[in-house]
Design a protein around this motif. Structure first.
Motif, PDB file in Angstrom:
ATOM      1  N   ILE A 204      -2.225 101.289  30.201  1.00 16.23           N
ATOM      2  CA  ILE A 204      -2.652 101.088  31.579  1.00 16.23           C
ATOM      3  C   ILE A 204      -3.425  99.776  31.714  1.00 16.23           C
ATOM      4  O   ILE A 204      -3.956  99.244  30.737  1.00 16.23           O
ATOM      5  CB  ILE A 204      -3.531 102.255  32.062  1.00 16.23           C
ATOM      6  CG1 ILE A 204      -4.752 102.436  31.144  1.00 16.23           C
ATOM      7  CG2 ILE A 204      -2.719 103.540  32.128  1.00 16.23           C
ATOM      8  CD1 ILE A 204      -5.741 103.493  31.620  1.00 16.23           C
ATOM      9  N   PHE A 205      -3.467  99.256  32.941  1.00 16.73           N
ATOM     10  CA  PHE A 205      -4.242  98.040  33.191  1.00 16.73           C
ATOM     11  C   PHE A 205      -4.887  98.149  34.565  1.00 16.73           C
ATOM     12  O   PHE A 205      -4.430  98.910  35.436  1.00 16.73           O
ATOM     13  CB  PHE A 205      -3.361  96.790  33.122  1.00 16.73           C
ATOM     14  CG  PHE A 205      -2.369  96.667  34.249  1.00 16.73           C
ATOM     15  CD1 PHE A 205      -2.706  96.029  35.448  1.00 16.73           C
ATOM     16  CD2 PHE A 205      -1.084  97.187  34.122  1.00 16.73           C
ATOM     17  CE1 PHE A 205      -1.791  95.929  36.481  1.00 16.73           C
ATOM     18  CE2 PHE A 205      -0.163  97.076  35.150  1.00 16.73           C
ATOM     19  CZ  PHE A 205      -0.511  96.438  36.342  1.00 16.73           C
ATOM     20  N   ALA A 206      -5.959  97.375  34.781  1.00 14.22           N
ATOM     21  CA  ALA A 206      -6.615  97.333  36.081  1.00 14.22           C
ATOM     22  C   ALA A 206      -7.607  96.181  36.104  1.00 14.22           C
ATOM     23  O   ALA A 206      -8.112  95.743  35.066  1.00 14.22           O
ATOM     24  CB  ALA A 206      -7.334  98.644  36.384  1.00 14.22           C
TER      25      ALA A 206
ATOM     26  N   VAL B 119      -9.911  91.712  33.613  1.00 10.98           N
ATOM     27  CA  VAL B 119      -8.792  92.644  33.660  1.00 10.98           C
ATOM     28  C   VAL B 119      -8.769  93.397  32.346  1.00 10.98           C
ATOM     29  O   VAL B 119      -8.839  92.790  31.267  1.00 10.98           O
ATOM     30  CB  VAL B 119      -7.455  91.917  33.896  1.00 10.98           C
ATOM     31  CG1 VAL B 119      -6.294  92.903  33.830  1.00 10.98           C
ATOM     32  CG2 VAL B 119      -7.476  91.203  35.236  1.00 10.98           C
ATOM     33  N   ARG B 120      -8.672  94.740  32.410  1.00 10.56           N
ATOM     34  CA  ARG B 120      -8.715  95.575  31.214  1.00 10.56           C
ATOM     35  C   ARG B 120      -7.358  96.221  30.994  1.00 10.56           C
ATOM     36  O   ARG B 120      -6.645  96.546  31.951  1.00 10.56           O
ATOM     37  CB  ARG B 120      -9.758  96.671  31.362  1.00 10.56           C
ATOM     38  CG  ARG B 120     -11.094  96.217  31.834  1.00 10.56           C
ATOM     39  CD  ARG B 120     -11.988  97.412  32.166  1.00 10.56           C
ATOM     40  NE  ARG B 120     -12.474  98.078  30.974  1.00 10.56           N
ATOM     41  CZ  ARG B 120     -13.025  99.282  30.971  1.00 10.56           C
ATOM     42  NH1 ARG B 120     -13.114  99.966  32.091  1.00 10.56           N
ATOM     43  NH2 ARG B 120     -13.470  99.819  29.843  1.00 10.56           N
TER      44      ARG B 120
ATOM     45  N   LEU C 198      -1.627  87.508  36.522  1.00 12.24           N
ATOM     46  CA  LEU C 198      -1.882  88.261  35.292  1.00 12.24           C
ATOM     47  C   LEU C 198      -1.485  89.724  35.465  1.00 12.24           C
ATOM     48  O   LEU C 198      -0.846  90.315  34.572  1.00 12.24           O
ATOM     49  CB  LEU C 198      -3.349  88.146  34.902  1.00 12.24           C
ATOM     50  CG  LEU C 198      -3.791  88.935  33.661  1.00 12.24           C
ATOM     51  CD1 LEU C 198      -2.940  88.581  32.446  1.00 12.24           C
ATOM     52  CD2 LEU C 198      -5.268  88.702  33.362  1.00 12.24           C
ATOM     53  N   LEU C 199      -1.821  90.334  36.581  1.00 10.23           N
ATOM     54  CA  LEU C 199      -1.462  91.736  36.813  1.00 10.23           C
ATOM     55  C   LEU C 199       0.060  91.904  36.848  1.00 10.23           C
ATOM     56  O   LEU C 199       0.602  92.886  36.316  1.00 10.23           O
ATOM     57  CB  LEU C 199      -2.077  92.232  38.127  1.00 10.23           C
ATOM     58  CG  LEU C 199      -3.619  92.266  38.190  1.00 10.23           C
ATOM     59  CD1 LEU C 199      -4.071  92.793  39.545  1.00 10.23           C
ATOM     60  CD2 LEU C 199      -4.210  93.097  37.064  1.00 10.23           C
ATOM     61  N   LYS C 200       0.747  90.948  37.454  1.00 12.47           N
ATOM     62  CA  LYS C 200       2.215  91.008  37.499  1.00 12.47           C
ATOM     63  C   LYS C 200       2.788  90.911  36.087  1.00 12.47           C
ATOM     64  O   LYS C 200       3.728  91.643  35.723  1.00 12.47           O
ATOM     65  CB  LYS C 200       2.751  89.886  38.375  1.00 12.47           C
ATOM     66  CG  LYS C 200       4.271  89.862  38.481  1.00 12.47           C
ATOM     67  CD  LYS C 200       4.742  88.696  39.336  1.00 12.47           C
ATOM     68  CE  LYS C 200       6.269  88.639  39.388  1.00 12.47           C
ATOM     69  NZ  LYS C 200       6.749  87.469  40.175  1.00 12.47           N
ATOM     70  N   ALA C 201       2.219  90.036  35.264  1.00 12.33           N
ATOM     71  CA  ALA C 201       2.704  89.880  33.893  1.00 12.33           C
ATOM     72  C   ALA C 201       2.490  91.154  33.087  1.00 12.33           C
ATOM     73  O   ALA C 201       3.365  91.575  32.313  1.00 12.33           O
ATOM     74  CB  ALA C 201       1.988  88.704  33.223  1.00 12.33           C
TER      75      ALA C 201
END
Length: 446
Positions: free
Chosen positions: A5-7, A20-21, A90-93
């Motif tokens: 997961i990421f956020a 971003v984690r 970054l979130l898209k990647a």
């Protein structure tokens, strides 16, 4: 297999730095894909982040190997420049590399499921994020540090000791055990019952620190309630006019007094009225005042001798504010103060529209709130969920005490149920829907 997961862990919007984690089994592979050469675990390193041959940003990267991480699994953080375009790239990647956006509270939920935190500590994380006052910060930090859980664990240990004696009497009646072994459980159960009684009498303190101490301004129209509200808030939060009934609904103003969060409510003037809108305002005023932790009955000191208004819902601890003392007759004020003080009210004489009057009331309230909410011990409950389980445990314990020596099997079962009620607070056993409600209150990224 568990998802990775990421956020975004920092607030959305323009900032100098955004964090971003990511967490999950593919964390190391994703860091390698973006950085080329990942940093050593627990060591920060500057790396260029690339995806599909395009540089996203130059970032500070940290990597953690499970179980030595917040979530208890492999995880990483990317500290990038806080521009919206950088963060979105970054979130898209991360999504294209196989991770998914985290649900609210999912990072902390994984920490709970992996044994890094119990449920009470996890709630402390959420409370620490939401803390607005020094008192809220201290309470949340203590809960995160395990103060609440340690208290429940000690109570649970007392129950386990008592249960061992009761079950010995049930399972080995013919063995060479000391006489009245079941009776030996009674002192420990009584001790715990007394501690639960003390905890339940103090049960609202933790929730009031967390949610705010509610103070209601109540009284007849034109007594000066809205003027007092504005003076305490140090701004024009409420409309003030000479027209009776100007305030039609409850106006709530958050304050910090004595280091504690306070919710101050200015209510509609209490009187009989045929106006449907004003009548609804009076109904709401009475309801808000009924639930308040402290009620300030505001009386127009200039008309105090002729006023028919008399607080008819007085309860111990209410305050009477004799307002407009600068234009009132001193003898009338003194007589009124003596009369109402004899009815159990604390009485203050002041001029609400003056800075000195507002400051006097503010200082008195700050001392009262600090005295009401401070305590030598960490509160036994900081949420309604905790209080409900304490009441449940107390009920089982009372039943067990009544059964000891009569129906030992029933007493043992009640002690077991009391222990389970306490275990639910720390999350040792808890249904899935309770966990869902707890973690859904978290922000995304935590």
């Amino acid at each position: 297999m568990t998802d990775t997961i990421f956020a975004l862990a920092t607030a959305a919007g323009r900032a100098a730095v955004a964090v971003v984690r990511i967490s999950g089994p593919r964390s190391h592979d994703i860091v390698t894909a973006l950085c080329g050469r990942p940093p050593a675990p627990r060591q920060a390193a500057v790396r260029k982040l690339r995806h599909d041959g395009v540089v996203i940003d130059e970032a500070l990267v940290l990597r953690f190997e499970g179980p030595a991480s917040y979530t208890g699994e492999d995880s990483a953080e990317f500290h990038v420049h806080g521009g919206r375009a950088v963060v979105e790239a970054l979130l898209k990647a991360l999504a294209e590399l196989g991770a998914r956006l985290a649900e609210p509270g999912e990072f902390t939920r994984r920490a709970f499921e992996n044994g890094k935190l119990d449920l009470a500590q996890a709630e402390g994380v959420a409370d620490l994020i939401d803390a607005e006052t020094e008192a809220q910060r201290r309470q949340a930090l203590g809960q995160l540090g395990g103060a609440l859980s340690q208290r429940y664990d000690r109570w649970r240990d007392l129950l386990v000791q008592a249960l061992a004696m009761l079950e010995a009497a049930v399972d080995f009646p013919d063995e060479d055990l000391p006489e009245e072994v079941a009776e030996r459980a009674r002192p420990g159960l009584r001790q715990l019952s007394a501690e639960l009684d003390a905890a339940l009498s103090d049960v609202s303190r933790g929730r009031r620190v967390r949610d705010g101490f509610r103070i209601a301004l109540v009284g007849a129209p034109n007594a000066g309630k809205s003027t007092l509200l504005n003076g305490l808030a140090e701004r024009d939060a409420a409309i003030v006019t000479d027209v009776a009934g100007t305030t039609r609904d409850v106006i709530e103003v958050p304050l910090v007094l004595g280091g504690y969060k306070v919710l101050l409510g200015d209510t509609a003037g209490l009187r009989e009225t045929s106006d449907a809108i004003e009548a609804e305002g009076v109904r709401r005023a009475k309801a808000w005042a009924e639930d308040a932790d402290l009620r300030l009955w505001v009386v127009d000191g200039f008309h105090v001798k002729q006023a028919e208004h008399r607080p008819d819902a007085i309860r111990a601890g209410d305050w009477l504010i004799l307002n407009k003392a600068d234009i009132a007759d001193a003898a009338n004020l003194a007589a009124a103060a003596d009369q109402w003080a004899g009815q159990g009210l604390s009485v203050l004489r002041l001029t609400g529209k003056s800075e000195e009057g507002a400051a006097t009331l503010r200082n008195a309230l700050a001392l009262h709130v600090a005295e009401a909410l401070s305590g030598a011990e960490f509160p036994a409950a900081t949420r309604l969920r905790h209080a409900e389980r304490l009441v449940e445990a107390k009920c089982y314990l009372e039943r067990a005490l009544s059964d000891v020596g009569l129906e030992v099997e029933l007493a043992a079962e009640d002690v077991r149920l009391a222990a389970r009620a306490l275990e639910k607070i720390s999350g040792r056993i808890d249904p899935e829907d309770v966990l869902g409600r707890v973690f859904s209150t978290f922000c995304i990224g935590k």
